[in-house]
Design an enzyme around this catalytic site. Structure first.
Site, PDB file in Angstrom:
ATOM      1  N   TYR A  57      10.573  -4.225   8.986  1.00 31.86           N
ATOM      2  CA  TYR A  57      10.562  -4.961   7.725  1.00 31.86           C
ATOM      3  C   TYR A  57      10.580  -3.980   6.556  1.00 31.86           C
ATOM      4  O   TYR A  57       9.589  -3.309   6.253  1.00 31.86           O
ATOM      5  CB  TYR A  57       9.311  -5.848   7.614  1.00 31.86           C
ATOM      6  CG  TYR A  57       9.206  -6.940   8.662  1.00 31.86           C
ATOM      7  CD1 TYR A  57      10.302  -7.315   9.436  1.00 31.86           C
ATOM      8  CD2 TYR A  57       8.006  -7.609   8.867  1.00 31.86           C
ATOM      9  CE1 TYR A  57      10.203  -8.314  10.389  1.00 31.86           C
ATOM     10  CE2 TYR A  57       7.900  -8.615   9.822  1.00 31.86           C
ATOM     11  CZ  TYR A  57       8.994  -8.956  10.582  1.00 31.86           C
ATOM     12  OH  TYR A  57       8.878  -9.952  11.523  1.00 31.86           O
ATOM     13  N   PRO A 207       7.273 -21.313  11.156  1.00 36.40           N
ATOM     14  CA  PRO A 207       6.758 -22.692  11.146  1.00 36.40           C
ATOM     15  C   PRO A 207       7.352 -23.535  10.020  1.00 36.40           C
ATOM     16  O   PRO A 207       7.338 -24.762  10.093  1.00 36.40           O
ATOM     17  CB  PRO A 207       5.251 -22.492  10.957  1.00 36.40           C
ATOM     18  CG  PRO A 207       5.127 -21.189  10.221  1.00 36.40           C
ATOM     19  CD  PRO A 207       6.223 -20.334  10.799  1.00 36.40           C
ATOM     20  N   GLY A 211      11.756 -21.566   5.296  1.00 37.61           N
ATOM     21  CA  GLY A 211      11.627 -22.224   4.002  1.00 37.61           C
ATOM     22  C   GLY A 211      12.232 -23.615   3.944  1.00 37.61           C
ATOM     23  O   GLY A 211      11.977 -24.363   2.991  1.00 37.61           O
TER      24      GLY A 211
END
Length: 313
Positions: A57, A207, A211
């Site tokens: 990341y 989850p 978005g």
């Protein structure tokens, strides 16, 4: 904030964590380092004690930001990171190659330096293409890292049921990180029941389906340069997903957002340990964290989800 036992291990984690992919700054549009730090500090103030990052990341930038937040309160935070994609060892096609445990150990030690800590609570294998031939190398590396006290728990990031079982055939798997949401229920049939039965912690990424389940997007939404979602509105799966989200808006109750309803859904599953929605701002953190204390979904809510976004049979 509510807390759950992390599988068979002796520590508890907040059921809503902080997903630190977006703050890496190289995949989800513009993000400021100062804002990212404030967002993580807000999360900790709200009772979030699980932060998930990865060496890939922002090519380590996310881990470095996490280091600034956990400094001085390391014992209060469960830090999860992943290795396996940011390797300097690559084959002719450019894919990372891990043919010796030492390579995984080197990747973990690099993460330890960026995180400015002596140990990682949960260390994941980040190979989502599921290379069976590299499993033994990772298992041996994980055993060494545990033995040396550099990691407390180990896991794999995948939804591939065969690979999970292969990795866990000797019972050494502590956790699995997998993609699970109202819009992606593929793990409900086999994977989640297996993990629950074997006492393996479940860390849910996606989850909010990147978005889409916040309810803030529609067919006319555009994404900025540098956001991996930039071309999504042109794809049929995105349009189909937006139609499902529109039908699911009846899930939203008073004093609740669509995103909170989506988080409540994954947290309702008894196998789930912690959900790690991404966040870039304190406002997003607050909305995510408050999902922990929102009401459970009703039988009628679950029937709506089954109608408009059924599980894979």
């Amino acid at each position: 904030m509510n807390y759950r036992k992390f599988g068979k291990l002796d520590f508890d984690v907040s059921e809503v964590g902080f997903g630190a992919w977006a703050i890496g700054g190289d995949a989800w549009g513009p993000v400021k380092a100062d804002t990212s730090i404030i967002a993580m500090e807000k999360a900790l103030d709200l009772g979030v004690n699980f932060i998930d990052t990865a060496d890939v990341y922002g090519t380590g930038h996310s881990e470095s930001l996490v280091a600034k937040v956990i400094k001085g309160r390391r014992d209060q935070v469960i830090v999860s990171t992943k290795g396996g994609l940011l390797g300097h060892h690559r084959d002719p096609k450019g894919e990372p190659v891990y043919d010796r445990p030492e390579k995984i150990i080197e990747a973990c030690e690099a993460s330890l330096r960026r995180l400015e800590t002596d140990y990682i609570d949960v260390y994941f294998c980040h190979l989502w293409w599921d290379k069976y031939e590299e499993t033994e190398v990772f298992i041996r590396a994980f055993e060494k890292l545990k033995q040396d006290g550099k990691v407390r728990a180990v896991g794999v990031s995948t939804e591939n049921f065969d690979y999970i079982k292969h990795f866990n055939r000797e019972g050494g798997l502590d956790a699995v990180q997998l993609d699970y949401s109202i819009l992606n229920r593929s793990t409900e049939k086999e994977v989640l029941p297996y993990l629950q039965e074997n006492g393996i912690a479940v860390v849910v990424r996606g989850p909010l389906r990147m978005g889409l389940l916040t309810g803030k997007f529609n067919q006319e939404t555009t994404f900025p340069e540098g956001d991996i979602r930039k071309n999504w509105p042109n794809e049929q799966w995105f349009k189909d997903s937006m139609e499902k989200v529109e039908r699911l808006r009846s899930l939203v109750k008073e004093n609740q957002t669509m995103g909170q309803a989506a988080l409540r859904y994954v947290l309702t599953h008894p196998a789930v340990t912690v959900a790690i929605p991404g966040a870039k701002t304190p406002g997003q953190v607050l909305e995510n964290a408050e999902a922990s204390v929102r009401p459970l979904l009703s039988k009628e809510d679950l029937e709506i989800i089954d109608r408009y976004s059924p599980a894979v049979v």
